[in-house]
Scaffold this motif. Structure first.
Motif, PDB file in Angstrom:
ATOM      1  N   ASP A   1      -4.740   5.555  -2.654  1.00  0.00           N
ATOM      2  CA  ASP A   1      -5.827   4.682  -2.239  1.00  0.00           C
ATOM      3  C   ASP A   1      -5.838   3.438  -3.115  1.00  0.00           C
ATOM      4  O   ASP A   1      -6.843   3.094  -3.758  1.00  0.00           O
ATOM      5  CB  ASP A   1      -7.168   5.428  -2.333  1.00  0.00           C
ATOM      6  CG  ASP A   1      -7.258   6.582  -1.347  1.00  0.00           C
ATOM      7  OD1 ASP A   1      -6.646   6.466  -0.269  1.00  0.00           O
ATOM      8  OD2 ASP A   1      -7.908   7.587  -1.666  1.00  0.00           O
ATOM      9  N   THR A   2      -4.691   2.770  -3.135  1.00  0.00           N
ATOM     10  CA  THR A   2      -4.519   1.591  -3.976  1.00  0.00           C
ATOM     11  C   THR A   2      -3.690   0.554  -3.232  1.00  0.00           C
ATOM     12  O   THR A   2      -2.745   0.894  -2.518  1.00  0.00           O
ATOM     13  CB  THR A   2      -3.795   1.961  -5.298  1.00  0.00           C
ATOM     14  OG1 THR A   2      -4.441   3.073  -5.893  1.00  0.00           O
ATOM     15  CG2 THR A   2      -3.825   0.788  -6.268  1.00  0.00           C
TER      16      THR A   2
ATOM     17  N   ASP B   1     -12.168  -7.613  -5.553  1.00  0.00           N
ATOM     18  CA  ASP B   1     -13.186  -7.220  -4.576  1.00  0.00           C
ATOM     19  C   ASP B   1     -12.607  -7.436  -3.184  1.00  0.00           C
ATOM     20  O   ASP B   1     -12.143  -8.531  -2.851  1.00  0.00           O
ATOM     21  CB  ASP B   1     -14.439  -8.069  -4.772  1.00  0.00           C
ATOM     22  CG  ASP B   1     -15.584  -7.635  -3.850  1.00  0.00           C
ATOM     23  OD1 ASP B   1     -15.360  -6.758  -2.983  1.00  0.00           O
ATOM     24  OD2 ASP B   1     -16.695  -8.177  -3.994  1.00  0.00           O
TER      25      ASP B   1
ATOM     26  N   HIS C   1     -10.700   0.735   1.913  1.00  0.00           N
ATOM     27  CA  HIS C   1     -11.232   1.805   1.060  1.00  0.00           C
ATOM     28  C   HIS C   1     -10.300   2.080  -0.123  1.00  0.00           C
ATOM     29  O   HIS C   1     -10.139   3.227  -0.537  1.00  0.00           O
ATOM     30  CB  HIS C   1     -11.433   3.072   1.884  1.00  0.00           C
ATOM     31  CG  HIS C   1     -12.336   2.887   3.064  1.00  0.00           C
ATOM     32  ND1 HIS C   1     -13.696   2.669   2.945  1.00  0.00           N
ATOM     33  CD2 HIS C   1     -12.071   2.849   4.407  1.00  0.00           C
ATOM     34  CE1 HIS C   1     -14.233   2.531   4.143  1.00  0.00           C
ATOM     35  NE2 HIS C   1     -13.273   2.636   5.045  1.00  0.00           N
ATOM     36  N   SER C   2      -9.713   1.022  -0.659  1.00  0.00           N
ATOM     37  CA  SER C   2      -8.749   1.178  -1.750  1.00  0.00           C
ATOM     38  C   SER C   2      -9.121   0.273  -2.924  1.00  0.00           C
ATOM     39  O   SER C   2      -9.800  -0.739  -2.746  1.00  0.00           O
ATOM     40  CB  SER C   2      -7.336   0.819  -1.266  1.00  0.00           C
ATOM     41  OG  SER C   2      -6.966   1.590  -0.142  1.00  0.00           O
ATOM     42  N   SER C   3      -8.674   0.664  -4.100  1.00  0.00           N
ATOM     43  CA  SER C   3      -8.753  -0.247  -5.238  1.00  0.00           C
ATOM     44  C   SER C   3      -7.599  -1.241  -5.138  1.00  0.00           C
ATOM     45  O   SER C   3      -6.507  -0.892  -4.703  1.00  0.00           O
ATOM     46  CB  SER C   3      -8.680   0.536  -6.554  1.00  0.00           C
ATOM     47  OG  SER C   3      -7.460   1.265  -6.626  1.00  0.00           O
ATOM     48  N   ILE C   4      -7.838  -2.483  -5.521  1.00  0.00           N
ATOM     49  CA  ILE C   4      -6.877  -3.561  -5.300  1.00  0.00           C
ATOM     50  C   ILE C   4      -6.588  -4.245  -6.623  1.00  0.00           C
ATOM     51  O   ILE C   4      -7.518  -4.577  -7.383  1.00  0.00           O
ATOM     52  CB  ILE C   4      -7.433  -4.581  -4.282  1.00  0.00           C
ATOM     53  CG1 ILE C   4      -7.916  -3.845  -3.019  1.00  0.00           C
ATOM     54  CG2 ILE C   4      -6.396  -5.629  -3.922  1.00  0.00           C
ATOM     55  CD1 ILE C   4      -8.796  -4.683  -2.128  1.00  0.00           C
ATOM     56  N   HIS C   5      -5.293  -4.477  -6.908  1.00  0.00           N
ATOM     57  CA  HIS C   5      -4.879  -5.093  -8.164  1.00  0.00           C
ATOM     58  C   HIS C   5      -3.832  -6.166  -7.902  1.00  0.00           C
ATOM     59  O   HIS C   5      -3.006  -6.047  -6.986  1.00  0.00           O
ATOM     60  CB  HIS C   5      -4.290  -4.044  -9.121  1.00  0.00           C
ATOM     61  CG  HIS C   5      -5.236  -2.929  -9.458  1.00  0.00           C
ATOM     62  ND1 HIS C   5      -6.125  -2.994 -10.519  1.00  0.00           N
ATOM     63  CD2 HIS C   5      -5.441  -1.716  -8.870  1.00  0.00           C
ATOM     64  CE1 HIS C   5      -6.830  -1.873 -10.571  1.00  0.00           C
ATOM     65  NE2 HIS C   5      -6.429  -1.086  -9.579  1.00  0.00           N
TER      66      HIS C   5
ATOM     67  N   GLN D   1      -8.662  -6.024 -11.098  1.00  0.00           N
ATOM     68  CA  GLN D   1      -9.132  -5.414  -9.855  1.00  0.00           C
ATOM     69  C   GLN D   1      -9.858  -6.450  -9.000  1.00  0.00           C
ATOM     70  O   GLN D   1     -10.633  -7.268  -9.492  1.00  0.00           O
ATOM     71  CB  GLN D   1     -10.054  -4.230 -10.152  1.00  0.00           C
ATOM     72  CG  GLN D   1     -10.403  -3.428  -8.909  1.00  0.00           C
ATOM     73  CD  GLN D   1     -10.902  -2.032  -9.245  1.00  0.00           C
ATOM     74  OE1 GLN D   1     -10.803  -1.601 -10.382  1.00  0.00           O
ATOM     75  NE2 GLN D   1     -11.419  -1.332  -8.257  1.00  0.00           N
TER      76      GLN D   1
ATOM     77  N   LYS E   1       0.869  -1.189   0.000  1.00  0.00           N
ATOM     78  CA  LYS E   1       0.000   0.000   0.000  1.00  0.00           C
ATOM     79  C   LYS E   1       0.899   1.230   0.000  1.00  0.00           C
ATOM     80  O   LYS E   1       1.453   1.618   1.029  1.00  0.00           O
ATOM     81  CB  LYS E   1      -0.920   0.019   1.218  1.00  0.00           C
ATOM     82  CG  LYS E   1      -2.042   1.060   1.095  1.00  0.00           C
ATOM     83  CD  LYS E   1      -3.012   0.961   2.248  1.00  0.00           C
ATOM     84  CE  LYS E   1      -4.261   1.800   1.976  1.00  0.00           C
ATOM     85  NZ  LYS E   1      -3.940   3.188   1.602  1.00  0.00           N
TER      86      LYS E   1
ATOM     87  N   CYS F   1      -6.788  -2.634   3.165  1.00  0.00           N
ATOM     88  CA  CYS F   1      -7.232  -2.118   1.857  1.00  0.00           C
ATOM     89  C   CYS F   1      -8.734  -1.849   1.814  1.00  0.00           C
ATOM     90  O   CYS F   1      -9.343  -1.924   0.738  1.00  0.00           O
ATOM     91  CB  CYS F   1      -6.860  -3.118   0.764  1.00  0.00           C
ATOM     92  SG  CYS F   1      -5.103  -3.529   0.703  1.00  0.00           S
TER      93      CYS F   1
END
Length: 218
Positions: free
Chosen positions: A111-112, A163, A177-181, A161, A106, A175
């Motif tokens: 926010d990723t 969930d 409140h973050s976008s996740i990859h 991405q 992170k 994570c």
């Protein structure tokens, strides 16, 4: 002389004190339950406190200036969480979830979150931290003249991405409140691929790794 039944004294009857007995029994059981609850609560909390250890890692940067990094070691859950603070006083987080074989990055001010699967070298690097004593806080010095420095390039997979609800609990908390990859290791970024940030991690084994991210053209 014999006595008739009319000459005997009045019969004495003994009544068991039911009310006093049940009140005493109830009070005793209540005290036992409270004592067991307090003991059980303390017993459950104690291993968690002992399993957490803060390790402060002192290592020189590229200019030779000493900088501090910290790692929170959770032996019970097989977690190692690195906090890496940049010169601009921004902190990035790297979480090694050894139990599930995942690493989560992170970056500072983003926010990723970026995920990748742990490899053999990752297990070896965090093993020494997990095997340390249960001392609540300790300090490790990574010697600059003995440090092996290397750079790893991780490509961010397009359309990957994730969930947050599908992740394990420690990753969800990091994570939320973050976008996740998902990412995967690459030999290098290539000429047309932009490296947009790096995270420097140092381990007690005198290995410092610069992990650099870029997007794959997929």
């Amino acid at each position: 002389p014999s006595l008739s039944t009319e000459d005997k004294g009045p019969a004495v009857s003994y009544q068991f004190p039911h009310k006093a007995f049940w009140v005493t029994l109830s009070a005793t059981l209540l005290l036992v339950i409270i004592a067991l609850s307090v003991t059980g609560h303390l017993w459950l909390r104690q291993p968690d406190a002992e399993s957490l250890q803060v390790v402060r890692i002192t290592v020189p940067d590229q200019t030779g200036t000493l900088i501090n990094r910290s790692a929170l070691v959770d032996k019970r859950n097989n977690l190692v969480t690195y906090s890496v603070t940049s010169q601009a006083n921004h902190t990035s987080t790297v979480l090694f979830d050894v139990k599930h074989g995942s690493i989560c990055y992170k970056p500072e001010n983003r926010d990723t979150c970026f995920l990748r699967k742990m490899e053999r070298s990752d297990y070896e690097n965090v093993h020494s931290l997990l095997q340390q004593s249960t001392q609540q806080e300790s300090q490790l010095v990574v010697l600059g003249n003995e440090t092996q420095r290397q750079t790893e390039f991780l490509g961010v997979i397009g359309g990957s991405q994730v969930d947050v609800s599908t992740l394990e609990e420690p990753l969800q908390a990091l994570c939320q409140h973050s976008s996740i990859h998902w990412t995967r290791r690459q030999n290098g970024p290539g000429k047309q691929r932009l490296v947009y940030f790096c995270i420097d991690i140092c381990f007690p084994s005198n290995i410092c790794v610069s992990v650099c991210f870029y997007y794959l053209p997929e």
